[in-house]
Design an enzyme around this catalytic site. Sequence first.
Site, PDB file in Angstrom:
ATOM      1  N   ASP A 163      -2.338  -5.269 -13.410  1.00 29.37           N
ATOM      2  CA  ASP A 163      -1.453  -4.132 -13.140  1.00 29.37           C
ATOM      3  C   ASP A 163      -0.017  -4.605 -12.895  1.00 29.37           C
ATOM      4  OD1 ASP A 163      -0.704  -1.489 -12.707  1.00 29.37           O
ATOM      5  OD2 ASP A 163      -1.157  -1.585 -10.560  1.00 29.37           O
ATOM      6  N   GLU A 423      -9.340 -10.691  -7.672  1.00 33.00           N
ATOM      7  CA  GLU A 423     -10.183  -9.547  -7.985  1.00 33.00           C
ATOM      8  C   GLU A 423     -11.096  -9.738  -9.197  1.00 33.00           C
ATOM      9  OE1 GLU A 423      -7.744  -5.875  -5.969  1.00 33.00           O
ATOM     10  OE2 GLU A 423      -7.633  -6.086  -8.152  1.00 33.00           O
ATOM     11  N   ASN A 476      -8.998  -7.351  -0.865  1.00 37.25           N
ATOM     12  CA  ASN A 476      -8.087  -6.290  -1.286  1.00 37.25           C
ATOM     13  C   ASN A 476      -8.807  -4.959  -1.108  1.00 37.25           C
ATOM     14  OD1 ASN A 476      -6.391  -8.344  -2.075  1.00 37.25           O
ATOM     15  ND2 ASN A 476      -6.522  -7.931  -4.265  1.00 37.25           N
ATOM     16  N   TYR A 478      -8.352  -0.575  -0.679  1.00 41.16           N
ATOM     17  CA  TYR A 478      -7.498   0.600  -0.846  1.00 41.16           C
ATOM     18  C   TYR A 478      -8.194   1.878  -0.402  1.00 41.16           C
ATOM     19  CZ  TYR A 478      -4.231  -2.403  -3.301  1.00 41.16           C
ATOM     20  OH  TYR A 478      -3.332  -3.399  -3.602  1.00 41.16           O
ATOM     21  N   TYR A 482      -7.194   4.665  -3.395  1.00 38.86           N
ATOM     22  CA  TYR A 482      -8.053   4.858  -4.561  1.00 38.86           C
ATOM     23  C   TYR A 482      -9.387   5.495  -4.177  1.00 38.86           C
ATOM     24  CZ  TYR A 482      -4.711   1.861  -6.978  1.00 38.86           C
ATOM     25  OH  TYR A 482      -3.557   1.333  -7.513  1.00 38.86           O
ATOM     26  N   GLU A 514      -4.456  -7.433   0.200  1.00 37.81           N
ATOM     27  CA  GLU A 514      -3.817  -6.252  -0.373  1.00 37.81           C
ATOM     28  C   GLU A 514      -4.334  -5.012   0.340  1.00 37.81           C
ATOM     29  OE1 GLU A 514      -3.889  -5.669  -4.612  1.00 37.81           O
ATOM     30  OE2 GLU A 514      -3.615  -7.818  -5.033  1.00 37.81           O
TER      31      GLU A 514
END
Length: 604
Positions: A163, A423, A476, A478, A482, A514
Amino acid sequence: MLRPQESTTRQRVALNGLYDFAVDWNHEGFDNGWAIGLPRQGLTAPVPGSYNDLFADNAIREHIGWVWYSRRIRVPRGFHGQRIVLRLDAATHLGVVFVDGREVARHQGGYTPFEADVTDVVEPGREFLLTVAVNNELSHETLPPGEVTQDDDGRKHLAYRHDFFNYAGLHRSIWLYAVDPTRLEDVTVTTDVDRDTGRGTVRYAADFAGEATEAALQVLDADGAVVAATDRVHVDGGSLDGELSWGDVNLWQPRHGYLYTLRVLTYEGERLADEYDQRFGVRTVEVRGKQFLINGEPFYFTGFGMHEDHETIGKAHSDAHMIQDFALLDWINANSFRTSHYPYSEEIMDYADERGIVVIDETPAVGLNWHMGAGIMDQGGGNTFDPGNVDERTREVHAQEIRELVQQDKNHPSVVLWSISNEPDSGADGALEYFEPLARLARELDPSRPIGFVNVMFAPCGVDRISHLFDVLMLNRYYGWYENSGDIEAARRILRSELEDWDQQYGKPTLMTEYGADTVAGLHSVYEIPFTEEYQVALLRMYHEEFDRVECMVGEQVWNFADFQTKNGFARVDGNKKGTFTRDRKPKALAHELRRRWAEKLGR
């Protein structure tokens, strides 16, 4: 491979500046002799610089394939009698180098240096034509991986699962340097300290080229005073190992980057053939239980995942931008960053040493996940570790990237942890077989530092299959973005449960490498609505409350330091907006929140 420098015996010339530039639209440059003369396209490009955003031309920005750089170079007359070496600090992703039409070097991998001895093809005092062809294509045998496809009308398309925008070109400096045929070829330093006596120790392993007979080594402090030295000692078989120690050592510490210099003097008989200075810092790194220790003291990481990304220049190195970014790290009370997701320029690593900024150093092994990021990143067919996807050939390339990362950055005291991948699909069949030999290789290359990889949220504790191979857990996550977007309390429950699971099962130092939320600068609401500055602050405040509850947590690195460019897509409006700062380095509300929190963490 030693970095070029100037000394009493070494000379270097930077070949940066403007180059003639041509886009190889039809892949004809190699067959049509572009190595000895580019076609006239009316284009000029700077080195260092990404070419993508320079020309206000979408076709160039999205070009897939080869571009060419060319310029005439004069070799300094003073290089006579020396070995003459041409070095490129990076070419993204494949670079082919020509001197007067003759290929002298070829290198795959867009973020590490390579060089060629051109003594026999150039002449001191005369000019030569330097031409560099650079290709930005990705495949299953590159890192990061990708696929090039072609539609019915011949247009190429590049799919990739990372990304950030696939900037390409000559992002870092080009050098021409001169060294004696008898010289230091490489040196590795490791350090230790006796905390009872205050004595520091540097261990060195040096390799020499040519007819080296003896060497002498000195340790100089920051003021240039010699604090330890050897006599001239015999060089046996082109190598020399040993150690030096001295009292009242000044430690390299986070936010206090005290540096010593190891000076290596190489002799051929009675002649001083070479002098080389290698800077280093005396510090120790250790994982003990759930703690990450620097110089025997528990260390808590505050900082960011970052990108080499700026408007206009893309991924190019710029000293001015570097100074600004480090000043903002200092302002916000950050003590660390991760080189997400590739090795950074050597200038940045040097400056991290000087400023006492702690670095998690990462390979370009991002995108090793065939089921990642629908709507944001391209997805692949089949399973990640199927033959033809991430397989044995990929692993060979991955191993070479680890070797080159360690070779480039092994002597930097700022580097405290190697990250060998970001990841990957670590919960899939084949993950253990793929990563086990890579983890072993990283330990063999550098036993002095811990190793890790960055775990993706789709492979939580109990699903992930490889975390037992590593010293430190890096996560990581989110939740609240997400997953459970807009529902901070639901995100809290999932985050709390998972952190407790990792702590109980592994009991290892754990970093959140992250976490964050896309945020449009200047978008505000009295409600905690996604994309507002208020939501970004509220979400991260929740994460910090949960970090403070869990014993194994040793750090937090927000994603991201600044907004950055990505590929086009409906989920990305002019790039990724998770930055604490905008792309032009204006602070969002989160910057002030982090500054306050990290001041407390650092006791400031």
